[in-house]
Design a protein around this motif. Structure first.
Motif, mmCIF file in Angstrom:
data_model
loop_
_atom_site.group_PDB
_atom_site.id
_atom_site.type_symbol
_atom_site.label_atom_id
_atom_site.label_comp_id
_atom_site.label_asym_id
_atom_site.label_seq_id
_atom_site.Cartn_x
_atom_site.Cartn_y
_atom_site.Cartn_z
ATOM 1 N N VAL A 198 9.487 -5.657 -4.397
ATOM 2 C CA VAL A 198 9.039 -6.711 -3.660
ATOM 3 C C VAL A 198 7.992 -6.133 -2.563
ATOM 4 O O VAL A 198 7.649 -5.084 -2.447
ATOM 5 C CB VAL A 198 10.276 -6.829 -2.436
ATOM 6 N N ARG A 215 7.614 -11.347 -0.787
ATOM 7 C CA ARG A 215 7.515 -11.770 -2.364
ATOM 8 C C ARG A 215 8.093 -11.002 -3.198
ATOM 9 O O ARG A 215 7.720 -9.694 -3.070
ATOM 10 C CB ARG A 215 5.870 -12.089 -2.655
ATOM 11 N N LYS A 216 8.981 -11.306 -4.104
ATOM 12 C CA LYS A 216 9.549 -10.455 -5.318
ATOM 13 C C LYS A 216 8.464 -10.574 -6.385
ATOM 14 O O LYS A 216 7.872 -11.729 -6.765
ATOM 15 C CB LYS A 216 10.857 -10.922 -5.556
ATOM 16 N N THR A 239 8.871 -16.412 -3.557
ATOM 17 C CA THR A 239 9.009 -16.029 -2.132
ATOM 18 C C THR A 239 10.331 -15.887 -2.062
ATOM 19 O O THR A 239 11.285 -16.188 -2.486
ATOM 20 C CB THR A 239 8.618 -17.324 -1.262
ATOM 21 N N TYR A 240 10.372 -14.858 -1.036
ATOM 22 C CA TYR A 240 11.736 -14.012 -0.818
ATOM 23 C C TYR A 240 11.863 -13.522 0.594
ATOM 24 O O TYR A 240 10.805 -12.879 1.184
ATOM 25 C CB TYR A 240 11.967 -12.936 -1.559
ATOM 26 N N SER A 242 14.446 -11.442 3.714
ATOM 27 C CA SER A 242 15.743 -10.444 3.910
ATOM 28 C C SER A 242 15.512 -9.950 5.037
ATOM 29 O O SER A 242 14.296 -9.266 5.476
ATOM 30 C CB SER A 242 15.917 -9.440 2.805
ATOM 31 N N ASN A 321 8.360 -14.548 7.292
ATOM 32 C CA ASN A 321 8.755 -15.494 6.113
ATOM 33 C C ASN A 321 8.685 -17.157 6.682
ATOM 34 O O ASN A 321 9.800 -17.679 6.390
ATOM 35 C CB ASN A 321 10.004 -14.989 5.740
ATOM 36 N N ASP A 325 12.408 -19.764 0.877
ATOM 37 C CA ASP A 325 12.598 -18.939 -0.437
ATOM 38 C C ASP A 325 12.403 -19.897 -1.532
ATOM 39 O O ASP A 325 12.842 -21.071 -1.535
ATOM 40 C CB ASP A 325 13.882 -18.231 -0.239
#
Length: 359
Positions: A198, A215-216, A239-240, A242, A321, A325
């Motif tokens: 990521v 981003r993964k 798009t990610y 956490s 972010n 996602d």
């Protein structure tokens, strides 16, 4: 109209930067240089110039000639070699640049030096050791648990990287690297992490986070042609977000620079416990496929240039972010990238499986 010079303009990273500026809310005159006479022809710019390599003694004079001739106001590079050169010589460049401190650039372009700072700050990082000709590779392999990741301490695109599981393969790979110069003290061995990776692309101004987006990478494009499976070319990005990822990435940046300025792209790989470990920070430049964020509604290059001009940028309701996602950016050689979402991808899989069940 802002007049921008983009070096290495014929490369994919610069193409994404230029396309993002073309999609911005104001017009730009973009001048491009490239040291490759063929790459130069594909640069999506208003003016183009074939440049010498950055190690040419006349490189600064050449850039300043183009800057004065084209009335350039701002210079940006999208490759590590020119980022390093421009950062170190920023006072000699007759146009604006936007970099963090010189020492920050130096540290983050050395993967082992940055690892030491993260380890000192208590950030979970893969066990890593610098390799010299005195290193006992057998003992090292045992310490790493029977497998390890070899890579050069500098460079992009997975330069010099290879997973190894025995001493013979490790030695042969290092000896093979002699063609690019001595590997002695220029390679590390690290604990082998999981393939899931990521990137946390972040933009800072005067020590304050302006925006960051995770981003993964779902897979590497053309992975089958690379011995390590790493090509430096993302096939599909996702798009990610956490909270754990955000926290570790922020800490990784601040462990190196307590007042960051400009671009910090934190690359992380997950360990067997699912914890993201920083492996490097791409400094002073965007990751190659950053047009993904632009097309999704977050134009970070536009914001970067405004900040480089000391202009204000719109305050985001959510600066970490801000994109939802699940968006995907699908790309490949000779194909225009496609912006979609993971639900659409999964729907195609479900439809196929449904048809197969009926047959």
């Amino acid at each position: 109209m802002k007049r921008i010079l983009v070096t290495g303009a014929g490369g994919s990273p610069s193409a994404n930067f230029i396309r993002s500026l073309r999609a911005a809310n104001e017009e730009y005159c973009i001048i491009g240089t490239d040291a490759d006479k063929y790459y130069l022809q594909r640069a999506e710019v208003d003016r183009r110039y074939l440049a010498p390599l950055a190690n040419d003694p006349k490189y600064i004079d050449f850039l300043n000639y183009i800057i004065e001739k084209e009335e350039v106001e701002f210079v940006h590079a999208q490759n590590d070699v020119e980022v390093s050169f421009l950062s170190e010589n920023r006072e000699k460049i007759k146009a604006k640049t936007f970099f963090p401190a010189k020492e920050t650039v130096k540290i983050l372009q050395d993967k082992f030096e940055s690892f030491k700072l993260w380890e000192k700050a208590g950030i979970k990082v893969p066990k890593t050791q610098l390799i010299t000709r005195d290193t006992d590779l057998g003992i090292l392999l045992d310490e790493m648990g029977g497998s390890m990741w070899l890579r050069a301490i500098s460079g992009a695109g997975g330069r010099g990287s290879l997973p190894v599981y025995d001493v013979k393969s490790a030695k042969n790979w290092l000896d093979f690297q002699e063609k690019n110069g001595s590997w002695n003290g220029n390679f590390t061995a690290s604990e082998l992490l999981e393939p899931e990776t990521v990137t946390w692309m972040s933009l800072w101004k005067d020590g304050e986070l302006v925006v960051a987006q995770g981003r993964k990478r779902l897979y590497w494009e053309l992975a089958k042609i690379s011995p390590s499976g790493v090509t430096g070319a993302t096939g599909t990005g996702l798009t990610y977000s956490s909270e754990e990822l955000d926290d570790i990435a922020r800490r990784a940046v601040l462990a190196v620079d307590d007042k960051p300025d400009g671009l910090f792209g934190v690359d992380m790989a997950y360990d067997k416990n699912g914890v993201p470990n920083p492996t490097e920070i791409n400094i002073g430049r965007f990751f190659t496929t950053h047009e993904f964020f632009t097309q999704a509604g977050l134009n970070m290059p536009e914001m970067f240039v405004k900040l480089g001009y000391n202009e204000s940028v719109p305050v985001l309701e959510k600066n970490t972010n801000p994109l939802p996602d699940g968006l995907v950016w699908i790309r490949g050689m000779d194909f225009l990238p496609v912006l979609s979402d993971i639900n659409t991808v999964d729907a195609a899989v479900a439809e196929r499986d449904s048809i197969l069940e009926k047959l």
